[in-house]
Enzyme design. Structure first.
Site, PDB file in Angstrom:
ATOM      1  N   ARG A 193    -118.821 -16.779  20.908  1.00 12.43           N
ATOM      2  CA  ARG A 193    -119.834 -17.767  21.746  1.00 12.43           C
ATOM      3  C   ARG A 193    -120.128 -18.461  20.481  1.00 12.43           C
ATOM      4  NH1 ARG A 193    -123.091 -15.630  26.063  1.00 12.43           N
ATOM      5  NH2 ARG A 193    -124.974 -17.042  25.908  1.00 12.43           N
ATOM      6  N   ASN A 212    -136.877 -25.390  29.104  1.00 13.49           N
ATOM      7  CA  ASN A 212    -135.866 -24.717  30.353  1.00 13.49           C
ATOM      8  C   ASN A 212    -136.880 -23.905  31.318  1.00 13.49           C
ATOM      9  OD1 ASN A 212    -134.321 -22.566  31.258  1.00 13.49           O
ATOM     10  ND2 ASN A 212    -135.120 -20.774  30.044  1.00 13.49           N
ATOM     11  N   THR A 213    -136.320 -24.104  32.566  1.00  9.47           N
ATOM     12  CA  THR A 213    -137.636 -23.674  33.187  1.00  9.47           C
ATOM     13  C   THR A 213    -137.160 -22.175  33.923  1.00  9.47           C
ATOM     14  OG1 THR A 213    -137.967 -24.230  35.460  1.00  9.47           O
ATOM     15  CG2 THR A 213    -135.986 -24.621  35.570  1.00  9.47           C
ATOM     16  N   HIS A 214    -138.054 -21.221  33.730  1.00  6.73           N
ATOM     17  CA  HIS A 214    -138.640 -20.343  33.810  1.00  6.73           C
ATOM     18  C   HIS A 214    -138.952 -19.639  35.641  1.00  6.73           C
ATOM     19  CE1 HIS A 214    -137.361 -15.658  33.095  1.00  6.73           C
ATOM     20  NE2 HIS A 214    -139.043 -15.649  32.882  1.00  6.73           N
ATOM     21  N   ASP A 256    -136.610 -21.992  22.167  1.00  3.04           N
ATOM     22  CA  ASP A 256    -136.619 -21.590  20.701  1.00  3.04           C
ATOM     23  C   ASP A 256    -135.670 -20.197  20.652  1.00  3.04           C
ATOM     24  OD1 ASP A 256    -137.709 -18.833  21.401  1.00  3.04           O
ATOM     25  OD2 ASP A 256    -139.429 -19.593  20.562  1.00  3.04           O
ATOM     26  N   GLY A 314    -135.904 -17.294  20.326  1.00  3.31           N
ATOM     27  CA  GLY A 314    -135.546 -15.573  21.183  1.00  3.31           C
ATOM     28  C   GLY A 314    -135.576 -16.315  22.574  1.00  3.31           C
ATOM     29  N   ASP A 363    -136.732 -17.070  25.734  1.00  2.00           N
ATOM     30  CA  ASP A 363    -137.748 -17.352  27.253  1.00  2.00           C
ATOM     31  C   ASP A 363    -139.587 -17.268  26.354  1.00  2.00           C
ATOM     32  OD1 ASP A 363    -136.502 -17.675  28.933  1.00  2.00           O
ATOM     33  OD2 ASP A 363    -136.325 -16.184  30.128  1.00  2.00           O
TER      34      ASP A 363
HETATM   35  C1  GAR Z   1    -134.571 -21.342  39.119  1.00  2.00           C
HETATM   36  O1  GAR Z   1    -135.792 -20.176  39.672  1.00  2.00           O
HETATM   37  C2  GAR Z   1    -134.821 -21.035  37.518  1.00  2.00           C
HETATM   38  O2  GAR Z   1    -135.963 -20.555  37.152  1.00  2.00           O
HETATM   39  C3  GAR Z   1    -134.089 -19.525  37.441  1.00  2.00           C
HETATM   40  O3  GAR Z   1    -133.040 -19.651  37.848  1.00  2.00           O
HETATM   41  C4  GAR Z   1    -133.126 -20.400  39.133  1.00  2.00           C
HETATM   42  C5  GAR Z   1    -132.272 -21.664  39.581  1.00  2.00           C
HETATM   43  O4  GAR Z   1    -132.426 -22.072  40.024  1.00  2.00           O
HETATM   44  N1  GAR Z   1    -133.744 -19.380  36.162  1.00  2.00           N
HETATM   45  C6  GAR Z   1    -133.651 -18.349  35.565  1.00  2.00           C
HETATM   46  O5  GAR Z   1    -134.043 -17.348  36.102  1.00  2.00           O
HETATM   47  C7  GAR Z   1    -133.703 -18.237  33.855  1.00  2.00           C
HETATM   48  N2  GAR Z   1    -133.964 -17.088  32.419  1.00  2.00           N
HETATM   49  P1  GAR Z   1    -131.209 -23.752  40.770  1.00  2.00           P
HETATM   50  O6  GAR Z   1    -130.159 -22.860  40.657  1.00  2.00           O
HETATM   51  O7  GAR Z   1    -131.272 -23.606  42.405  1.00  2.00           O
HETATM   52  O8  GAR Z   1    -132.373 -24.781  40.380  1.00  2.00           O
END
Ligand code: GAR
Length: 210
Positions: free
Chosen positions: A71, A113-115, A147, A149, A151
């Site tokens: 990894r 990162n978007t969550h 960071d 962790g 999320d």
């Molecule tokens: C999004 O909702 C993003 O937040 C999520 O995957 C989706 C991707 O959508 N990410 C996670 O859950 C990370 N933990 P997309 O491929 O259509 O942009």
């Protein structure tokens, strides 16, 4: 990150449909947005996210964990490849891998990162499903500085959406994703144009000293 006169260079990482990536690509078509996507990376082949990048004429790369003996080696290869595109900001947009220590060290404060949940609630791989299961009445999306962790990083932006009584995971996640794309486009544009200052857990747009 600080502000420059040329458009901020974005490297976007994806693992799936890439609708958040598409929102960024569309926003970057306007020169006043202040950013451009210089590369899209993935941890797997044959995903719509990569196809979206190719249609937009953006270079792509794939680094699969299975191609590497450890990894750590994968993480280093990801960091080297991303760094070769000289990004101002690295955006994880549906990228379903955790970055390791080397990657984080190479892009300090510049990997976001978007969550699909209102952090710190419901971190991990199934944010929307976990929120629905918990019975919350308000769900949403969070953009944060990554960071070490899971999320847990400092929060840049959040958007809330209602949970409707008839929601299943798909309908809720789709509602979240509409808000998420708007949040991502607005926040990345502001980071590109204004910069981002992270002080402990507090994040603001701007540059240090201003
Ligand atoms: C999004 O909702 C993003 O937040 C999520 O995957 C989706 C991707 O959508 N990410 C996670 O859950 C990370 N933990 P997309 O491929 O259509 O942009």
């Amino acid at each position: 990150m600080s502000v420059t006169s040329s458009p901020a260079r974005l490297v976007v990482l994806v693992s799936g449909a890439g609708t958040n990536l598409q929102a960024l690509l569309d926003a970057c078509a306007d020169p006043s947005y202040g950013a451009r996507v210089v590369a899209v990376g993935a941890d797997r082949d044959d995903i719509e996210g990569l196809a979206r990048a190719e249609r937009a004429g953006v270079p792509t790369f794939v680094r699969k964990v299975s191609q590497f003996t450890s990894r750590e080696d994968w993480d280093r290869a990801m960091a080297d490849t991303v760094a070769a595109f000289d990004p101002d900001l690295v955006v994880s947009a549906g990228f379903m891998k955790l970055a390791g220590a080397e990657f984080l060290a190479r892009f300090p404060g510049r990997y976001v990162n978007t969550h699909p949940a209102l952090l710190p609630a419901f971190p991990g791989m199934h944010g929307a499903a976990d929120a629905l299961e918990h019975g919350v009445k308000v769900a949403g999306a969070t953009l944060f500085v990554v960071d070490p962790g899971v999320d847990t990083g400092p929060i840049i932006a959040q958007r809330a959406v209602p949970v409707e009584p008839e929601d299943d995971v798909e309908s809720l996640h789709e509602r979240i994703k509409v808000a998420e794309r708007e949040m991502l486009v607005e926040a990345v544009g502001r980071i590109a144009r204004e910069g981002l200052v992270v002080t402990g857990r507090k994040v603001r747009y701007g540059s240090a000293g201003k």
